[in-house]
Scaffold this motif. Structure first.
Motif, PDB file in Angstrom:
ATOM      1  N   ASN A   1      -4.403 -13.015  -3.349  1.00  0.00           N
ATOM      2  CA  ASN A   1      -3.837 -11.965  -2.496  1.00  0.00           C
ATOM      3  C   ASN A   1      -3.931 -12.371  -1.028  1.00  0.00           C
ATOM      4  O   ASN A   1      -2.988 -12.190  -0.257  1.00  0.00           O
ATOM      5  CB  ASN A   1      -4.584 -10.640  -2.700  1.00  0.00           C
ATOM      6  CG  ASN A   1      -3.935  -9.756  -3.752  1.00  0.00           C
ATOM      7  OD1 ASN A   1      -2.764  -9.914  -4.089  1.00  0.00           O
ATOM      8  ND2 ASN A   1      -4.698  -8.813  -4.272  1.00  0.00           N
TER       9      ASN A   1
ATOM     10  N   LYS B   1      -7.462   3.535  -1.806  1.00  0.00           N
ATOM     11  CA  LYS B   1      -8.169   2.505  -1.040  1.00  0.00           C
ATOM     12  C   LYS B   1      -7.199   1.707  -0.179  1.00  0.00           C
ATOM     13  O   LYS B   1      -7.462   1.465   1.014  1.00  0.00           O
ATOM     14  CB  LYS B   1      -8.911   1.563  -1.994  1.00  0.00           C
ATOM     15  CG  LYS B   1      -9.591   0.380  -1.297  1.00  0.00           C
ATOM     16  CD  LYS B   1     -10.254  -0.553  -2.301  1.00  0.00           C
ATOM     17  CE  LYS B   1     -10.875  -1.758  -1.597  1.00  0.00           C
ATOM     18  NZ  LYS B   1     -11.524  -2.688  -2.556  1.00  0.00           N
ATOM     19  N   LEU B   2      -6.073   1.321  -0.779  1.00  0.00           N
ATOM     20  CA  LEU B   2      -5.084   0.546  -0.032  1.00  0.00           C
ATOM     21  C   LEU B   2      -4.522   1.374   1.123  1.00  0.00           C
ATOM     22  O   LEU B   2      -4.325   0.856   2.232  1.00  0.00           O
ATOM     23  CB  LEU B   2      -3.962   0.107  -0.975  1.00  0.00           C
ATOM     24  CG  LEU B   2      -2.847  -0.739  -0.367  1.00  0.00           C
ATOM     25  CD1 LEU B   2      -3.398  -2.029   0.229  1.00  0.00           C
ATOM     26  CD2 LEU B   2      -1.784  -1.062  -1.425  1.00  0.00           C
TER      27      LEU B   2
ATOM     28  N   MET C   1      -2.978  -4.292  -5.995  1.00  0.00           N
ATOM     29  CA  MET C   1      -4.121  -3.680  -6.667  1.00  0.00           C
ATOM     30  C   MET C   1      -4.034  -3.790  -8.187  1.00  0.00           C
ATOM     31  O   MET C   1      -4.950  -3.355  -8.894  1.00  0.00           O
ATOM     32  CB  MET C   1      -4.238  -2.199  -6.282  1.00  0.00           C
ATOM     33  CG  MET C   1      -4.247  -1.943  -4.787  1.00  0.00           C
ATOM     34  SD  MET C   1      -5.614  -2.755  -3.928  1.00  0.00           S
ATOM     35  CE  MET C   1      -7.000  -1.779  -4.512  1.00  0.00           C
TER      36      MET C   1
ATOM     37  N   GLY D   1      -7.108   2.957  -6.641  1.00  0.00           N
ATOM     38  CA  GLY D   1      -6.707   1.743  -5.939  1.00  0.00           C
ATOM     39  C   GLY D   1      -5.708   2.019  -4.828  1.00  0.00           C
ATOM     40  O   GLY D   1      -5.794   1.434  -3.740  1.00  0.00           O
TER      41      GLY D   1
ATOM     42  N   ASN E   1      -9.094  -6.176   0.688  1.00  0.00           N
ATOM     43  CA  ASN E   1     -10.145  -5.754   1.609  1.00  0.00           C
ATOM     44  C   ASN E   1      -9.588  -5.841   3.027  1.00  0.00           C
ATOM     45  O   ASN E   1      -8.392  -6.118   3.214  1.00  0.00           O
ATOM     46  CB  ASN E   1     -11.406  -6.617   1.445  1.00  0.00           C
ATOM     47  CG  ASN E   1     -11.097  -8.109   1.576  1.00  0.00           C
ATOM     48  OD1 ASN E   1     -10.148  -8.502   2.260  1.00  0.00           O
ATOM     49  ND2 ASN E   1     -11.885  -8.944   0.925  1.00  0.00           N
TER      50      ASN E   1
ATOM     51  N   ASP F   1      -7.106  -7.139  -5.829  1.00  0.00           N
ATOM     52  CA  ASP F   1      -7.818  -6.188  -4.991  1.00  0.00           C
ATOM     53  C   ASP F   1      -7.566  -6.609  -3.547  1.00  0.00           C
ATOM     54  O   ASP F   1      -7.133  -7.732  -3.285  1.00  0.00           O
ATOM     55  CB  ASP F   1      -9.315  -6.195  -5.300  1.00  0.00           C
ATOM     56  CG  ASP F   1     -10.031  -4.974  -4.731  1.00  0.00           C
ATOM     57  OD1 ASP F   1      -9.344  -4.098  -4.163  1.00  0.00           O
ATOM     58  OD2 ASP F   1     -11.260  -4.904  -4.839  1.00  0.00           O
TER      59      ASP F   1
END
Length: 234
Positions: free
Chosen positions: A93, A154-155, A109, A151, A116, A114
């Protein structure tokens, strides 16, 4: 607003069927993002004329090996209007987010993916759009749907904090998977988006297509410089 679709043979519906349904749902165009065939339907002009819906040639690469991916991205970039790439891990990613030739980091996601703050900041700095993939929220149930919502939340928080560019999609692989913008707005409110933000994410596909078509045109020379009457007459 445009939607980005997987068409036959990778999806269940032809480009023509997807375009017709998208038009009925209120979209102005579709981006065809098949994985292997960058030009899945060669009747683009006929489809546009019959449906009144723009058809944008795209591709979605699957990135599992960084060394091979660089070559694939370079080879495909000049062939398509919109280039998306889907990775399979946080590391890949980040690689996609740092690849300026890529337009969209697809479904970051999903699967083993994932993100960050490092990935989101890289996407912002390199102009790579992060995709909010609503497919599992729309078509899954139970724990899988709950995980997908978690997910996306969070994004959303990371994208909002770092002001990163993004697109929104239901990732339809069939005309039956298409959802009207108002339905995606309803999903977006579950993860904290406003209606304006969801519509902006759908419109970003439109802006990408227009920008890249201009960059690929014969008139484009460099940013801020285009071929005009004097160059043509020279």
């Amino acid at each position: 607003m445009y939607e980005a679709v997987h068409a036959h043979p990778e999806g269940e519906s032809t480009v023509a069927r997807l375009a017709a349904t998208a038009g009925s749902d209120g979209y102005d165009g579709v981006v065809v993002r098949n994985w292997r065939d960058a030009e899945p339907d060669r009747d683009r002009e006929r489809i546009v004329e019959e449906t009144g819906v723009d058809v944008v040639t795209g591709v979605e690469l699957s990135v599992t090996d960084r060394s091979q991916a660089s070559g694939h991205i370079a080879n495909v970039r000049e062939e398509v209007t919109v280039l998306a790439a889907r990775a399979d891990s946080p590391a890949t990613n980040r690689f996609v987010a740092e690849s300026e030739r890529v337009d969209v980091l697809a479904a970051p996601m999903a699967g083993g993916g994932d993100v960050n703050h490092v990935v989101v900041k890289a996407a912002r700095d390199h102009g790579v759009r992060l995709e909010f993939d609503f497919s599992r929220v729309l078509r899954a149930s139970g724990g899988e749907r709950v995980q997908a919502l978690r997910g996306l939340r969070k994004l959303r928080e990371l994208v909002a904090h770092y002001d990163a560019p993004f697109v929104v999609s239901a990732r339809p692989a069939s005309h039956l998977h298409l959802r009207a913008p108002r339905e995606l707005v309803a999903v977006g409110t579950e993860i904290g988006f406003s209606e304006a933000q969801i519509r902006a994410g759908l419109s970003e596909w439109t802006h990408l297509a227009a920008r890249n078509r201009r960059l690929r045109s014969e008139e484009f020379i460099a940013p801020g410089v285009e071929r005009g009457r004097y160059e043509e007459d020279a």
